[in-house]
Each structure stands twice: as C-alpha cells, then as structure tokens.
Design a protein around this motif. Sequence first.
Motif, PDB file in Angstrom:
ATOM      1  N   ALA A 181       0.850  -1.194   0.000  1.00 45.69           N
ATOM      2  CA  ALA A 181       0.000   0.000   0.000  1.00 45.69           C
ATOM      3  C   ALA A 181       0.887   1.246   0.000  1.00 45.69           C
ATOM      4  O   ALA A 181       1.235   1.771   1.063  1.00 45.69           O
ATOM      5  N   LEU A 182       1.255   1.692  -1.188  1.00 42.87           N
ATOM      6  CA  LEU A 182       2.076   2.890  -1.324  1.00 42.87           C
ATOM      7  C   LEU A 182       1.228   4.050  -1.823  1.00 42.87           C
ATOM      8  O   LEU A 182       0.244   3.841  -2.550  1.00 42.87           O
ATOM      9  N   PRO A 183       1.560   5.275  -1.469  1.00 41.30           N
ATOM     10  CA  PRO A 183       0.813   6.433  -1.992  1.00 41.30           C
ATOM     11  C   PRO A 183       0.870   6.480  -3.510  1.00 41.30           C
ATOM     12  O   PRO A 183       1.841   6.040  -4.128  1.00 41.30           O
ATOM     13  N   GLU A 184      -0.188   6.996  -4.112  1.00 44.14           N
ATOM     14  CA  GLU A 184      -0.219   7.113  -5.566  1.00 44.14           C
ATOM     15  C   GLU A 184       0.875   8.074  -6.042  1.00 44.14           C
ATOM     16  O   GLU A 184       1.184   9.068  -5.394  1.00 44.14           O
ATOM     17  N   LYS A 185       1.454   7.753  -7.171  1.00 46.82           N
ATOM     18  CA  LYS A 185       2.498   8.555  -7.807  1.00 46.82           C
ATOM     19  C   LYS A 185       3.694   8.774  -6.883  1.00 46.82           C
ATOM     20  O   LYS A 185       4.366   9.814  -6.934  1.00 46.82           O
TER      21      LYS A 185
END
Length: 350
Positions: free
Chosen positions: A252-256
Amino acid sequence: MATKGYHSYRGRGTGGGGRIVWIIALILVLLAAVAVLFAQRYVVYDADGAHLELPGFKKEKNPISSDEVKIETKKPEPEPEPDPEPKPEPEPVTPVRKLDELHARELPYGCLWWTMENALRKDDEAIVIEVKRPEGGITYGTEVEVAPGTKVEEGVTRDNLIALLKSGHYTVARLNFLSDPTFARAHPDAALTTASGKLWYDAAGRVWLDPGNEEVRAYLIALCRECADLGFNEILLDGFCYPATGDLSAIALPEKLNQTAVLADFADALREALPEDVAVSITLRGDMGELGGDSGLTAELLGVFDRIYVAGEVDGTALRAALPTDFDNVGGLVIMTTYKPQKGGYALMS
C-alpha cells in the motif's frame, strides 16, 4: 656829544631765533602725542609683557613651514548606485570524496564478545563490523532507544567494540538497514503494509520499514550517528532501498510515489547528521533488481554515496558505465566476496 651814563633804548624781546626754537619744540610735542596715540593700537600684552606688534612686522611664535601645511579639499559625495538585482543562490555542490582502495574483512558473527586480540588477524588492513542484524538486533550495548522486543547484546560488547575502533584499523559499521521485523511489529505504521494494514513480506520473508516514515528515519539516523561518535570511519547501509522481490502490487504505497526522491531525501538527511569525515556507503545486490526499477535505486542516486559495495551477481562493467563520470571507480567500488581478488577493492564478507 654823548651824555655821560646814557645809552640808547632798543626795546624788549628774544629776537627771531627764539621764536623758531619754540615752534620746533611745539611740533615735536604734537608729533610725540600723535605717535603715542597711534602706538596704543598695536600694544600687545601677553605672558612676556607689553610690546608692540606693528603691521607687517608680527613675529610668529610657532612658524609652520609650507611643507607642513596640508590643504584638504572635500570631494563631493558620489551618488549611491542603485542596488543590483539579487542573484539566485547557487545550489550547493557536494564535493566528490576520494578514498583509498578498500581491502577489508568482515569480522565473524558474535565477534564483539571476543577480545580484540582474538577478533583481529595480523594481515587485516580494514575491518567491517555488523552492528545491526537483519531481524533488527543490535550487536553492542547501544545507548539509542530501540523498539520493544529488540535484542541488544549487552555485556562486554561495547567495551570490545571501542577497543577495536582504537586498534588503528580502518573500520566500517554495517547496518541491515530497512529490513527490521522487530521495529515493524512494534510500530506497524512505520512499516510497509498491505491495503488491509497487515505487514508486507517479500519473497525471502523479510519485513520492510518505510523509508519515508519520520519515526524510521529518526531511529536509523540515531544509530548511524552513534556509530560515528564511537569512532567508525564509515557507515555501510545494507538494504537501503524499496523491496524489489515478492508481490509488489500488494504494498500500500501512496499514488504517484517517487521512490527515488524519497531515498535521496533520506540520504541527504543522514549525510547532514554525520561528521564530514565519516564516509557513507551502500550495498548493491542482485535481489534489488535493475537500476531505475522498483527498488528506487538509480545510477545517479548510487553516485551520491562514497562507496558502493557490489555483490558478485551484479554486472560490474555495466555499473561502471552507468555511474556518474565524477564517481571514484577506484576507491569507490568494493566487491563483496569470499576470497581475495587479484585486483580492485574488496570486502571479505562472513
């Protein structure tokens, strides 16, 4: 015939000559009076008494030669020039550190329980000491606050470490950097997790810390700073990257998210926290994937470190070609191996 006893009478007076004398005397008196009145204008009274100072005959007490007279003419003040337009500050340039070619040996597991005489060999030029293990344990009596459950090897380890650091050898502290399941379990928000919030595991079953998390940065920088303060010459970050194996899509990584930018910012913060004379290095292993891939490592990012410790499975020729032209390929590249190569820098890893 004259009468006896009789003289003729001629009258009474002084004669013409007496009148002239009186006239001259009167003129002299008048001139003297005029002279007295005139002289009174030029009588000067000072410490020497009264004396005349006639015009044109005044005597200077302290004559000044013409050579001593300086006439200063005040030049007109120049009009102030308008302030120039402020120029933008140039970005600081990090000087390229030139290091000697490294010939090192990593001391065996548990070496800090041994005395210095037992830990060292006569042919050791430089030594690598593991100070942070893959599970998060610390191999010496650290004074940094660790996460609950972290194994810290107390006892004689700190004293033995200080003795090794004072042995005259070049010393490298190796930290298994972002793989730390103990810290992750104590601080789940500081770890890489799945969308459901569970800890994420890579293909080798390792748990990774989030390099963008401030709590993670503070802890790891504090450990590196302590190692530098104890006397290590170099800090080696083993596993300074994002994971590149396993189900990466489940993280679960932040978008962009720009992984390279996050790592570069972390590296800058670490470099700023350490003394300038302490080298900061990084490992490059085959399981970190291709440069520019999921790990976030690029040739440019590797180039900001003082040394790159390269595992045997990495293509050294391609790496040299990709690195910035100002990188020190002689002192800056170290091969991690189990035997001494014929040439080049090396670290014999246990």
